[in-house]
Design a protein around this motif. Structure first.
Motif, PDB file in Angstrom:
ATOM      1  N   ASN A 239       0.832  -1.200   0.000  1.00  0.00           N
ATOM      2  CA  ASN A 239       0.000   0.000   0.000  1.00  0.00           C
ATOM      3  C   ASN A 239       0.863   1.245   0.000  1.00  0.00           C
ATOM      4  N   ILE A 240       0.268   2.370  -0.376  1.00  0.00           N
ATOM      5  CA  ILE A 240       1.021   3.608  -0.575  1.00  0.00           C
ATOM      6  C   ILE A 240       1.535   4.171   0.744  1.00  0.00           C
ATOM      7  N   ASP A 241       0.764   4.077   1.809  1.00  0.00           N
ATOM      8  CA  ASP A 241       1.234   4.605   3.094  1.00  0.00           C
ATOM      9  C   ASP A 241       2.523   3.923   3.529  1.00  0.00           C
ATOM     10  N   ASP A 242       2.559   2.604   3.454  1.00  0.00           N
ATOM     11  CA  ASP A 242       3.775   1.882   3.813  1.00  0.00           C
ATOM     12  C   ASP A 242       4.911   2.210   2.846  1.00  0.00           C
ATOM     13  N   ALA A 243       4.566   2.383   1.576  1.00  0.00           N
ATOM     14  CA  ALA A 243       5.585   2.716   0.584  1.00  0.00           C
ATOM     15  C   ALA A 243       6.246   4.053   0.893  1.00  0.00           C
ATOM     16  N   LEU A 244       5.456   5.032   1.270  1.00  0.00           N
ATOM     17  CA  LEU A 244       6.007   6.353   1.592  1.00  0.00           C
ATOM     18  C   LEU A 244       6.868   6.298   2.845  1.00  0.00           C
ATOM     19  N   ARG A 245       6.475   5.475   3.788  1.00  0.00           N
ATOM     20  CA  ARG A 245       7.272   5.327   5.013  1.00  0.00           C
ATOM     21  C   ARG A 245       8.636   4.710   4.697  1.00  0.00           C
ATOM     22  N   VAL A 246       8.631   3.653   3.893  1.00  0.00           N
ATOM     23  CA  VAL A 246       9.899   3.016   3.510  1.00  0.00           C
ATOM     24  C   VAL A 246      10.748   3.981   2.689  1.00  0.00           C
ATOM     25  N   ALA A 247      10.113   4.673   1.760  1.00  0.00           N
ATOM     26  CA  ALA A 247      10.845   5.598   0.899  1.00  0.00           C
ATOM     27  C   ALA A 247      11.494   6.717   1.698  1.00  0.00           C
ATOM     28  N   GLU A 248      10.791   7.252   2.663  1.00  0.00           N
ATOM     29  CA  GLU A 248      11.356   8.329   3.481  1.00  0.00           C
ATOM     30  C   GLU A 248      12.615   7.861   4.205  1.00  0.00           C
ATOM     31  N   ALA A 249      12.533   6.669   4.807  1.00  0.00           N
ATOM     32  CA  ALA A 249      13.692   6.126   5.509  1.00  0.00           C
ATOM     33  C   ALA A 249      14.847   5.888   4.540  1.00  0.00           C
ATOM     34  N   ALA A 250      14.538   5.364   3.359  1.00  0.00           N
ATOM     35  CA  ALA A 250      15.580   5.054   2.381  1.00  0.00           C
ATOM     36  C   ALA A 250      16.246   6.322   1.850  1.00  0.00           C
ATOM     37  N   VAL A 251      15.458   7.340   1.586  1.00  0.00           N
ATOM     38  CA  VAL A 251      16.021   8.599   1.092  1.00  0.00           C
ATOM     39  C   VAL A 251      16.911   9.234   2.159  1.00  0.00           C
ATOM     40  N   LYS A 252      16.470   9.201   3.398  1.00  0.00           N
ATOM     41  CA  LYS A 252      17.311   9.719   4.487  1.00  0.00           C
ATOM     42  C   LYS A 252      18.629   8.951   4.587  1.00  0.00           C
ATOM     43  N   ALA A 253      18.586   7.664   4.241  1.00  0.00           N
ATOM     44  CA  ALA A 253      19.781   6.816   4.315  1.00  0.00           C
ATOM     45  C   ALA A 253      20.709   7.009   3.124  1.00  0.00           C
ATOM     46  N   GLY A 254      20.230   7.686   2.071  1.00  0.00           N
ATOM     47  CA  GLY A 254      21.095   7.999   0.942  1.00  0.00           C
ATOM     48  C   GLY A 254      20.893   7.190  -0.313  1.00  0.00           C
ATOM     49  N   VAL A 255      19.750   6.510  -0.465  1.00  0.00           N
ATOM     50  CA  VAL A 255      19.530   5.758  -1.697  1.00  0.00           C
ATOM     51  C   VAL A 255      19.391   6.715  -2.874  1.00  0.00           C
ATOM     52  N   ASP A 256      19.641   6.180  -4.067  1.00  0.00           N
ATOM     53  CA  ASP A 256      19.618   7.002  -5.279  1.00  0.00           C
ATOM     54  C   ASP A 256      18.302   6.922  -6.040  1.00  0.00           C
ATOM     55  N   TRP A 257      17.700   5.735  -6.093  1.00  0.00           N
ATOM     56  CA  TRP A 257      16.452   5.535  -6.817  1.00  0.00           C
ATOM     57  C   TRP A 257      15.432   4.853  -5.917  1.00  0.00           C
TER      58      TRP A 257
ATOM     59  N   GLN B   1      12.751  -4.457   8.266  1.00  0.00           N
ATOM     60  CA  GLN B   1      13.391  -4.357   9.569  1.00  0.00           C
ATOM     61  C   GLN B   1      12.759  -3.250  10.413  1.00  0.00           C
ATOM     62  N   PRO B   2      12.856  -3.334  11.738  1.00  0.00           N
ATOM     63  CA  PRO B   2      12.265  -2.300  12.599  1.00  0.00           C
ATOM     64  C   PRO B   2      12.841  -0.908  12.343  1.00  0.00           C
ATOM     65  N   ASP B   3      14.146  -0.825  12.069  1.00  0.00           N
ATOM     66  CA  ASP B   3      14.791   0.456  11.794  1.00  0.00           C
ATOM     67  C   ASP B   3      15.293   0.446  10.357  1.00  0.00           C
ATOM     68  N   VAL B   4      14.392   0.772   9.439  1.00  0.00           N
ATOM     69  CA  VAL B   4      14.729   0.710   8.019  1.00  0.00           C
ATOM     70  C   VAL B   4      15.850   1.684   7.680  1.00  0.00           C
ATOM     71  N   GLU B   5      15.796   2.870   8.251  1.00  0.00           N
ATOM     72  CA  GLU B   5      16.798   3.876   7.913  1.00  0.00           C
ATOM     73  C   GLU B   5      18.209   3.412   8.262  1.00  0.00           C
ATOM     74  N   SER B   6      18.394   2.867   9.432  1.00  0.00           N
ATOM     75  CA  SER B   6      19.721   2.417   9.845  1.00  0.00           C
ATOM     76  C   SER B   6      20.217   1.268   8.977  1.00  0.00           C
ATOM     77  N   GLU B   7      19.327   0.319   8.678  1.00  0.00           N
ATOM     78  CA  GLU B   7      19.714  -0.813   7.846  1.00  0.00           C
ATOM     79  C   GLU B   7      20.064  -0.363   6.431  1.00  0.00           C
TER      80      GLU B   7
END
Length: 221
Positions: free
Chosen positions: A19-37, A202-208
């Motif tokens: 779902n989109i809500d979970d997608a935005l949550r994962v994306a926010e953590a990933a962008v903060k972590a430095g992903v490119d795409w 994972q519980p802490d997506v950003e750190s992982e």
């Protein structure tokens, strides 16, 4: 297609939630972590619809969004919808007919988006990579899928990577399962590495994700 889009090493997060809500949550953590795409994964597109592509593109306007349709037929509409939603790349399967791949490439040029060809389950991965390169795709991905890994856990998912890298002159990506996989893929010549589960669960997506990004960037040197 602009070359800067594929400047290596590219870290792509496969957002394979439903779902989109979970997608935005994962994306926010990933962008903060430095992903490119950001990848609107096949499960996300299937269960949430193509609006998920637009939701990601609007929420993170500086980050390219890839729509992972794994298209097998009727390709043109997928490329055009990717553009309409603000995406920058979309996928077609190497196992599709050449006509489908040619149609996707033509639509990608019309829409101004990059076409990535997923080599999943190709009988001869390197040979098919060369064939789809000749057809005109922008990138190829080596992909040992999660079901394949579950059924055959001892097979190295990167078994075909080196042969593909040596065979083609376009950017090569690969699906990985952890930070060590990502770093090893980069050392073998991959320019794009993709990570989804288990990291995004994972519980802490950003750190992982940060650990993954740092390992990949360090491996690139």
């Amino acid at each position: 297609m602009e070359k800067s889009l594929f400047t290596p090493p590219v870290v792509q997060v496969a957002i394979d939630v439903l779902n989109i809500d979970d997608a935005l949550r994962v994306a926010e953590a990933a962008v903060k972590a430095g992903v490119d795409w950001l990848e609107a994964g096949t499960p996300l597109v299937t269960f949430a619809g193509t609006d998920c592509i637009g939701a990601l593109a609007r929420a993170f306007p500086g980050v390219p969004v890839l729509a992972d349709y794994k298209c097998m037929d009727g390709a043109r509409k997928y490329a055009l919808e990717t553009k309409a939603q603000g995406g920058r790349l979309c996928t077609v399967c190497a196992q599709a007919a050449d006509a489908t791949i040619r149609t996707m490439i033509a639509a990608g040029k019309e829409a101004g988006i990059a076409i990535v060809c997923d080599l999943i389950n190709s009988p001869d991965v390197a040979a098919r990579a060369a064939e789809v390169e000749a057809l005109g795709v922008d990138s190829v991905y080596v992909h040992w899928g999660s079901d394949q890994k579950s059924e055959n856990p001892d097979r190295d998912p990167q078994l075909d990577l080196r042969a593909v890298v040596e065979r083609v002159n376009i950017p090569v990506g690969i699906a990985t399962f952890n930070a060590d996989d990502g770093a090893r893929a980069i050392r073998q010549g991959a320019q794009i590495v993709v990570i989804g589960f288990p990291l995004i669960g994972q519980p802490d997506v950003e750190s992982e994700m940060r650990r993954y990004v740092e390992a990949v960037k360090a491996a690139y040197g």
